[in-house]
Design a protein around this motif. Structure first.
Motif, short mmCIF file in Angstrom:
data_model
loop_
_atom_site.label_atom_id
_atom_site.label_comp_id
_atom_site.label_asym_id
_atom_site.label_seq_id
_atom_site.Cartn_x
_atom_site.Cartn_y
_atom_site.Cartn_z
N TYR A 87 -48.67 6.48 105.51
CA TYR A 87 -49.17 6.09 104.19
C TYR A 87 -50.22 4.98 104.36
CZ TYR A 87 -44.70 8.34 103.31
OH TYR A 87 -43.65 9.21 103.32
N MET A 90 -49.71 1.26 103.01
CA MET A 90 -48.54 0.47 103.39
C MET A 90 -48.69 -0.02 104.82
SD MET A 90 -45.43 2.76 102.00
CE MET A 90 -45.61 3.80 100.56
N ASN A 95 -44.16 1.62 106.16
CA ASN A 95 -44.16 3.04 106.48
C ASN A 95 -42.83 3.46 107.07
OD1 ASN A 95 -46.53 5.07 106.46
ND2 ASN A 95 -47.53 3.09 106.72
N PHE A 98 -39.92 3.26 104.38
CA PHE A 98 -40.10 3.89 103.07
C PHE A 98 -38.98 4.90 102.78
CE2 PHE A 98 -42.13 7.10 100.24
CZ PHE A 98 -42.40 6.26 99.18
N GLY A 99 -38.65 5.72 103.77
CA GLY A 99 -37.60 6.72 103.59
C GLY A 99 -36.26 6.08 103.28
N GLU A 101 -35.83 3.18 101.92
CA GLU A 101 -35.94 2.61 100.58
C GLU A 101 -35.69 3.69 99.53
OE1 GLU A 101 -39.73 0.74 99.84
OE2 GLU A 101 -39.28 0.65 97.70
N MET A 102 -36.30 4.85 99.73
CA MET A 102 -36.14 5.94 98.77
C MET A 102 -34.70 6.44 98.72
SD MET A 102 -38.94 6.58 97.20
CE MET A 102 -39.52 4.90 97.20
N HIS A 103 -33.98 6.27 99.82
CA HIS A 103 -32.57 6.69 99.83
C HIS A 103 -31.65 5.56 99.40
CE1 HIS A 103 -34.05 10.20 102.05
NE2 HIS A 103 -32.93 10.78 101.68
N ARG A 146 -40.97 6.28 112.20
CA ARG A 146 -40.60 6.63 110.83
C ARG A 146 -39.56 7.75 110.84
NH1 ARG A 146 -45.28 8.32 106.80
NH2 ARG A 146 -45.18 10.22 108.02
N ARG A 150 -34.44 7.10 110.41
CA ARG A 150 -33.50 7.73 109.47
C ARG A 150 -32.31 8.32 110.18
NH1 ARG A 150 -36.47 11.28 105.80
NH2 ARG A 150 -34.33 11.84 105.35
N LEU B 184 -49.42 13.83 103.58
CA LEU B 184 -48.84 12.58 103.10
C LEU B 184 -47.81 12.86 102.01
CD1 LEU B 184 -51.87 10.15 102.94
CD2 LEU B 184 -49.94 10.07 104.47
N ALA B 188 -43.82 12.18 102.20
CA ALA B 188 -43.12 11.41 101.18
C ALA B 188 -41.97 12.22 100.58
CB ALA B 188 -44.09 10.99 100.08
N ILE B 190 -40.17 14.42 102.21
CA ILE B 190 -39.09 14.36 103.19
C ILE B 190 -38.44 12.98 103.15
CG2 ILE B 190 -38.58 14.39 105.66
CD1 ILE B 190 -40.60 16.59 105.97
N ASP B 191 -39.25 11.95 102.91
CA ASP B 191 -38.70 10.60 102.82
C ASP B 191 -37.86 10.41 101.56
OD1 ASP B 191 -39.36 9.39 105.17
OD2 ASP B 191 -41.27 8.60 104.48
N GLY B 192 -37.91 11.37 100.65
CA GLY B 192 -37.04 11.31 99.49
C GLY B 192 -37.71 10.78 98.23
N ALA B 193 -39.04 10.69 98.22
CA ALA B 193 -39.72 10.22 97.03
C ALA B 193 -39.85 11.36 96.03
CB ALA B 193 -41.11 9.68 97.38
N GLN B 197 -42.67 8.98 91.91
CA GLN B 197 -42.73 7.99 92.99
C GLN B 197 -43.88 8.30 93.94
OE1 GLN B 197 -38.63 8.32 94.16
NE2 GLN B 197 -38.32 6.12 93.91
N ARG B 201 -46.54 5.54 94.28
CA ARG B 201 -46.50 4.76 95.53
C ARG B 201 -47.52 5.23 96.56
NH1 ARG B 201 -41.59 2.00 96.54
NH2 ARG B 201 -42.67 1.30 98.40
N ILE B 202 -47.86 6.51 96.54
CA ILE B 202 -48.72 7.05 97.61
C ILE B 202 -50.14 7.31 97.11
CG2 ILE B 202 -48.90 8.81 99.41
CD1 ILE B 202 -46.29 7.30 99.61
#
Ligand SMILES: Nc1ncnc2c1ncn2[C@@H]1O[C@H](COP(=O)(O)OP(=O)(O)OP(=O)(O)O)[C@@H](O)[C@H]1O
Ligand SMILES: [Mg+2]
Lengths: 371, 293
Positions: A87, A90, A95, A98-99, A101-103, A146, A150, B184, B188, B190-193, B197, B201-202
């Motif tokens: 990203y 960030m 970076n 982020f994952g 945080e989202m979880h 990154r 996880r 990207l 995101a 996969i990161d759960g956004a 979001q 955020r992106i």
């Protein structure tokens, strides 16, 4: 039942089927490499495992849970993209976390996980920087960080090294391999570079035209290719293939062809597999790897069936450790790999030694291996 | 581009540099001349203008015309000055600009990153809306405002400008986001956004230049619009442009040119200000779009 099961999976875009009944069971801790030429469906398959592409039919299971309709973020996978996909707005640290945080992971835990990963990948100094301020190799590390942070069940890599220069690519390859040995994670890795596939994998799936052509260990794939495509795709320089006639002489099958001057060349085949008999007095395709053709002194001492082959040398290419020697067989160039100090001269006749233990035959119509 | 021209300037001799600046200065003066004359005359008593000298500096400086234009001049039948209409224009332009930019950005995001059947057709239709002349939508729009019972209000004008502008803003954001790496968005995911979001955020943090383009384009168009304002807003809810016209065309008494000049500058000031503040980003955003998209 594997750790990651790809069970009879197909993918179609409209009426066009781009993946046909793919069946792969990946064990825990395995490093599976999907390799094949451009457009064969590697990325599509990987994206289906990640949940970025829908599955047309069949099932994908991780730890016996069918994940066909599970959101990517809930599959417990992590992916490293070809472009790294960091990203841009960030910092490296953001970076990586982020994952988490989202979880909904609390901040202290995120910081701790980030510190561990940063230490493992030696990117502690970079955490405050933006991706735009990193070199290609550093970006690559951050992208892996990154994914690692996880602690996923399965790592997915889509051509992660293809944007690096040649030297860095080799270094990062070693690093990925070390990381895998250290962490013992399950990895599915896409590449079109067959050397990457050979060096990294515990098993390889060679893909072509949406079919898995062969699934096996690197050694199986290299020594026992199941068809002509796999044989010529894996290995560098590529396997020599030529049309020969199978003839029976003195009670043994021979592969018969012609040399540079039109002279007949007959290579005796010992311990012929049962399938060869049906091809007697017919044309077949003989496949033989460059390193199985040497000078007589350099021949493999453990080989049981070394056949002599007299032919004219057309070109020699010294490459440091080896010398590549080209001759004409069956009207085509045939490359052999010799010791650097073998006495070979272009235009001169030479006695080649062919290790027929390593020779393989293919049906000229179906291009399948004859066994 | 800026970098290239600096480099050229460094290389060229000081003589040609002086020449270049001289020419540039001349052009700048030429373009500033009308504005200068307006400004000068807005600071004179009326007698000096009617006395026949428009070019000369005021002999007697006064801000009386400005005060008059702002708060006491006759607009149509009311001696209210331009102030209430200036406020009308702000109340109309700010929400309309924000709404059309936000929706344009969301449309661009969905059209480029969340493929759905018919996306191309919908984009085509939105694009088409950019090319429909104002005059054609007047009557249907009047009917719709009537049905919604917001005819003749500032709220009605906000709706008109939002609807008319969203085609343009969608076009800007779609082209900008088409060049934004889809990987990207996938990372995101996969990161759960979630949907918003990812947007917030992106994508948004990287959208500065195109937001500036959208702001400037929308603000200038909405602020300067006369036709919609004259058609759909009546009396007290008219925007600045309509009020300015009413000021100039008021038939009672003498024509107070100095007041008219002051009013015209007031009407132009906000768009000028927007260009000065966000102009750099405007050029940068247009460049980004043209290079990448
Ligand atoms: N959205 C799509 N619609 C139609 N066909 C598609 C779509 N996406 C991919 N394909 C087709 O699916 C096939 C497999 O594509 P894929 O991206 O998996 O190839 P790949 O093996 O990853 O190739 P490369 O090495 O070039 O990345 C290709 O023939 C491609 O044209
Ligand atoms: Mg690919």
């Amino acid at each position: 039942m594997g750790f990651l099961d790809i069970d009879n999976v197909t993918k179609a875009y409209g009426a066009v089927e781009v993946l046909h009944q793919v069946d792969i069971a990946v064990e825990e801790g395995e490093f599976l490499v999907l390799v094949g030429p451009s457009g064969c469906g590697k990325s599509t398959l990987l994206n289906m495992i990640a949940g970025l592409e829908g599955i047309t039919s069949g099932d994908i299971r991780i730890k016996d849970r069918v994940i066909n309709n599970v959101h990517p973020s809930q599959r417990n996978i992590a992916m490293v993209f070809q472009s790294y996909a960091l990203y841009p707005n960030m910092t490296v640290g953001q970076n990586i976390t982020f994952g988490l945080e989202m979880h909904g992971t609390p901040k202290p835990e995120r910081e701790k996980a980030m510190a561990e990963v940063a230490k493992l990948l030696q990117i502690e100094d970079l955490l405050k920087r933006k991706p735009g301020q990193l070199s290609g190799g550093q970006r690559q590390r951050v992208a892996m960080g990154r994914a690692l942070v996880r602690n996923p069940d399965v790592f997915l890599f889509d051509e992660p090294l293809s944007n690096l220069d040649a030297k860095l690519r080799v270094d990062m390859r070693t690093e990925i391999k070390k990381l895998h040995q250290k962490l013992g994670t399950t990895i599915v890795y896409v590449t079109h570079d067959q050397i990457e596939a050979m060096t990294l994998s515990t098993r390889i799936a060679v893909m072509y035209n949406g079919y898995v052509q062969q699934l096996g260990t690197p050694k199986e794939i290299y020594d026992n290719p199941s068809n002509l495509f796999v044989a010529t795709f894996m290995g560098s320089p590529a396997m020599n293939v030529m049309r020969v006639r199978l003839e029976e002489r003195n009670g043994a099958l021979h592969a018969v062809t012609t040399g540079a001057e039109g002279q007949e060349i007959a290579l005796r085949i010992e311990n012929a597999p049962a399938g060869y008999a049906a091809y007697k007095d017919r044309e077949v395709i003989l496949g033989i790897r460059p390193e199985a053709i040497t000078d007589p002194e350099g021949a493999d001492r453990n080989a049981r069936n070394i056949q002599a082959l007299s032919n004219t040398v057309s070109v020699t290419e010294p490459a440091g450790a080896d010398t590549f020697v080209t001759m004409t067989l069956a009207g085509k160039d045939c490359i052999s790999r010799m010791r650097a100090d073998a006495e070979v001269h272009p235009g001169q006749p030479f006695d080649f030694a062919v290790n027929m233990d390593k020779a393989v035959l293919f049906d000229p119509e179906t291009e399948e291996r004859i066994i | 581009m800026a970098a290239a021209s600096t480099e050229n300037a460094i290389r060229s001799s000081s003589f040609s540099r002086v020449l270049i600046y001289l020419v540039l200065l001349l052009f700048a003066l030429f373009y500033l001349l009308p504005f200068g004359i307006m400004l000068v005359n807005s600071l004179k008593p009326l007698s000096e203008i009617t006395g026949g000298n428009m070019i000369a500096l005021p002999r007697e400086w006064t801000i009386e015309p400005w005060l008059s234009a702002w708060s006491t001049a006759q607009i149509g039948v009311q001696p209210t000055g331009l102030r209430p209409y200036f406020i009308n224009s702000i109340v109309m332009a700010v929400p309309a600009v924000l709404l059309s930019t936000i929706f344009g950005a969301l449309n661009g995001y969905v059209l480029t990153k969340w493929h759905f059947p018919g996306a191309t057709i919908i984009f085509g239709l939105l694009l088409f809306s950019c090319f429909i002349p104002f005059q054609i939508v007047l009557i249907p729009m009047a009917r719709i405002l009537g049905i919604l019972d917001i005819a003749g209000t500032t709220g009605g004008l906000v709706l008109v400008h939002f609807v008319y502008g969203v085609g343009f803003t969608t076009l800007y954001f779609r082209n900008y986001y088409a060049a934004f790496p889809t990987e990207l968005v996938r990372a995101a995911q996969i990161d759960g956004a979630g949907f918003f979001q990812i947007f917030y955020r992106i994508l948004l943090p990287s959208s500065g230049p195109i937001i500036a383009v959208s702001f400037i384009w929308q603000f200038t168009n909405i602020w300067n619009d006369f036709l919609f304002g004259a058609s759909f807003a009546s009396g007290g809810s008219a925007p600045m442009t309509v009020a300015l016209n009413n000021l100039v065309n008021s038939s009672t008494g003498v024509r107070e040119y100095n007041v008219h000049f002051a009013g015209a500058i007031m009407a132009a000031a906000p768009t000028l200000l927007v260009y000065i503040v966000a102009g750099r980003y405007f050029v940068r955003g247009l460049m980004a779009g043209s290079v990448k998209g």
